[in-house]
Design a protein around this motif. Sequence first.
Motif, mmCIF file in Angstrom:
data_model
loop_
_atom_site.group_PDB
_atom_site.id
_atom_site.type_symbol
_atom_site.label_atom_id
_atom_site.label_comp_id
_atom_site.label_asym_id
_atom_site.label_seq_id
_atom_site.Cartn_x
_atom_site.Cartn_y
_atom_site.Cartn_z
ATOM 1 N N GLU B 132 0.819 -1.210 0.000
ATOM 2 C CA GLU B 132 0.000 0.000 0.000
ATOM 3 C C GLU B 132 0.853 1.261 0.000
ATOM 4 N N ASP B 136 -0.713 3.998 -6.188
ATOM 5 C CA ASP B 136 -1.267 5.290 -6.609
ATOM 6 C C ASP B 136 -2.563 5.587 -5.865
ATOM 7 N N ASP B 137 -3.394 4.592 -5.755
ATOM 8 C CA ASP B 137 -4.694 4.790 -5.115
ATOM 9 C C ASP B 137 -4.496 4.810 -3.611
ATOM 10 N N VAL B 138 -4.744 5.959 -3.015
ATOM 11 C CA VAL B 138 -4.513 6.086 -1.574
ATOM 12 C C VAL B 138 -5.536 5.290 -0.776
ATOM 13 N N GLU B 139 -6.568 4.840 -1.429
ATOM 14 C CA GLU B 139 -7.549 4.029 -0.711
ATOM 15 C C GLU B 139 -7.612 2.616 -1.278
ATOM 16 N N GLU B 142 -8.783 -0.122 1.269
ATOM 17 C CA GLU B 142 -10.213 -0.050 1.561
ATOM 18 C C GLU B 142 -11.024 -0.542 0.368
ATOM 19 N N ARG B 143 -10.605 -0.132 -0.796
ATOM 20 C CA ARG B 143 -11.326 -0.532 -1.991
ATOM 21 C C ARG B 143 -11.283 -2.047 -2.152
ATOM 22 N N HIS B 180 -8.981 -0.542 8.882
ATOM 23 C CA HIS B 180 -9.441 0.422 7.885
ATOM 24 C C HIS B 180 -10.911 0.766 8.040
#
Lengths: 664, 344
Positions: B132, B136-139, B142-143, B180
């Motif tokens: 993580e 690129d995706d900071v979430e 969670e996603r 999370h």
Amino acid sequence: MVQGIAAAAAVPRGMLIADAWAQLGDAVAPLSNTSGRPLARTVKLLLDPLVLRPAQHPRFAGGVIGVEHVDALRRAILDAGPALAATAAWFQLVKKARRRAGVTEGHPQDLYFQRCFELAHLHGDPKTAPDAARIAAETVADVHTERGEVTVDRLRRFVTDPSRTAELTGLLRSAWERRGTPESGTANPTRIGPPAPADRQSAADGLPPHRNSTAIVGGKPLHGENVGATESPRLGPSATTDRGNAIGRPPVDRAPASGDRQPLESARAAAPNYTALTGARGIPGNDPDSNQSGSPSGTWTGSAATEVGADNPGSPLPGSFSGRGHAAPIGTARSGTPGEAIERRPADPAATSVRGLVSPDPGRGSAAVSDGRLLHPSSEPAPAPDDRLAAFLDGCAAEPDAGLWDALAADRVGSIEAAELDSPGVARGYGLTVADRPHRPELGDRASKRSLPKPFDRSIMERLFAAFTSVFQRESMGDVPSLVRGEITRSAAPWQLATEPGRVTMALGRDASAGLGEPSTPAATSAGTNPDIAAASAAPGTAAERGIAAESATTDAAWSGIAAASPTTDANARLLRRWQRESYVHRVLRLPHNEAAPADLREDVRTVRRSYLRRLWARVHGRELRGESTASDEVWDLLDGVLRSVVMDQRDRLRRSLERGVRP
Amino acid sequence: MTRFPIERSGDLIRIGSRPPHPERTALVEARGALLLWDVLDRSPHPAAEIHDLALAADWLWEVYGPYLTYGFELGVTSFTTEEASPVLDAARALAHLHWAEAWWPASHETGVPALAPGLLRAETAWRTSAVEHLLDDVEAVERALTGIDLAALTTLAGHPILGAEARALAASVEGLAEDHGITLEHEPQRVQSDWALAAGGSESGDLVLASGTDAVDWALMPQGLADAAAEATWTATMRAGTLTLAVTLPAAPDARDLPLTARIAGLDLPLSLDGDTFTGDIEAPQGFMMLPAADRTLQVFAPGFALPAPSDPEAADRRAAILAFAAERLADPAASLTERAARP
């Protein structure tokens, strides 16, 4: 690992941090990911703002660290080891308390990391703190309680209270009436050039002064410098008696400048939530366009001053700037440089045609004049705000220019750029309304997540509802009456936003997003089988609409953008590249091909720029409600994060379409 | 040891080159760069397209070793690395799971079973969390966690060999979810349908006038519908005085019942899942029999997913290579838990 490259001039910062972090061992495991690296949020919420503090220590900023600072950086982390270990232990305890309390709301790392760091400094290691479990439970309760203060229910009761309706409706009407008059300035910021110093900060925004002032939080005035920027409204009981560093919290500071480009404001106060900072989505499964997935997402665990009329709830329009300063008519300013206005935005027909009042439609120029705004033709040469917007966009990703950022706000460039929104079709072209021009919103008495109108079409109720049902930072907002009155004022202001930095951000976003979703070939205008698009193309409309309607509905050309749009600025180029990458990533991830996707999803792609501007507006609006300032080095993260968020939501919708069965 | 050319064009730096086809590409979207592994290439190191070096420099050393950054400064045109690191392994494992979700070639014909989707999602979330810090995706975590159903792991938890691993994965994912603030599902798992071999064939008593078989382009439909190895068959039958055109396409193991469309000679036939076969028929104009054979080629696509396209003559070879790769993964002790659990 550091030793092997000591001869080189500089070392990647991430490598040094990883190396030092590894030496802290298992004690910081709760702050680490499974590869043993500090979590992204650990870096953003703890290491950067509280340990390395690159704003105070520029040698620790940037992507690479000079070899001469390698040892210092490592020592800074190792020195913080005990505090970090205690933070980790507190975090475990707080999580346990949260579980016991049955709290599921919010992101625990966002909510508690900085709190736990505080606890570590106040109480040390929880193992040696006599009532650690009680403290942890109180921390959870504290956070939880604060979150509940402003509820949708109270909002609804206030707005629909018959004894207030007349007053609120009157406020709304007068705010919008003033909007149309040249001296109000809220909607017609025809003033170009720096405002008078006295009103520069905030008076003109209808807001309490942002800095060096008194802000009211939860009914209690907070005194001190930079209340909004560096203080938290809720540092716990001890903090309220002795704010600031005296409680043993380490000093906090602003984020690293360039390099990692995840700017942070100070500590919890204004460096709130990682998610919101980095521009991720909010709650999954929410309304695509508005606040839900995009808008002020996540939990800003701090930030004090609620700007929205907080210190002046009785006066809906405290100091709408009434004719002070230079009233240079925007039409004059613009028409002085028509060629420039046209040439600067080849990629953005909407913008080119309307925003500069250098309109290809000969009727529009006169309309602009005839609406009574162009009162004081100025002989002064007007500054060229556009150029400065472009200049800022050129540097904001790599080397944000703080001075320029401040100047854009001080000179009200955002407000000036908002003037175009009142021209027919412009705000609609940006996706902010379905109406031809923005109109006065309703007060509203209901709101639903599922059917939120476009931002400018939302009622006052819906605007506030959207902001605090989709996010978890209600604790930093004002009370209901001042929120409602502030929102009424805001709705009549340029970009329907209350702060100049927010308006500048919208103008920047508008320019940075130019060309997104546009086809590389105009031939695609035929619009294929999509009746909506065909209709849109055929309908008479403004140039702005036609420009957007001309986007491709039929081919992957909609993804490419770049061929059609030669980027105007570095930020524009970066956004277009992100968009272009998306097409490739879709193929690799075997998502539905754009040209075959269901009509609503194709429309998503075609109108991505509108989604982008809607979401950017919602984020800026949320930041205003929370009283968060935006620093120059946060702007790019905001602009880029919004597109990432829009793009990821599109992917989620495509995936869902696969799950339920794709039908054209 | 992996050797890469380095190429700069404009703002983009390419390390190595993109895998030749999306169906061979295992992707991680990192901060400032795309990392791209060719699943048929055994090199541990990915190709990369770096679009923001300042961002990527923070983690590139974990993938390529510490010297690459200096190489950029020196303007080198090729680069060799032997870097091995847990983060590199984790990134590659994550990329592979992304690939499997999109392209896993489940096939009765070649004995490649379907992957359990719930298990795949759980393992993907777990692998996502390991990298993580460079995504690129900071979430991203969670996603990846959203919508995971832990019940998908309960079946496997009792497995004699993989049980311990499955239980550990479930515990890890549960911990991640708590960290999370994501609430996981614990719904009972959908009972998977029995696998049966495709029946196919035309009904007796009808007069088969003509038939043909064509390869199916799997890029024109979502993963897990058609059997990855199978071809589509059309049959023109005279039935009660009417010319009927029928199309059959063997379904993948555990195929989802989503609509497909077969296009032949300008006719579109909706196909639907019937047992282990997608089938459909339509009344054909008499002229169908007069068409030259070249005009009677069959294309199958998922409406709403892709438009029909002629199949690539090289597709068959690529597909065979990927099927062989999948079969190999099933026997590989280093493969993902999801793949090993699918092993028949």
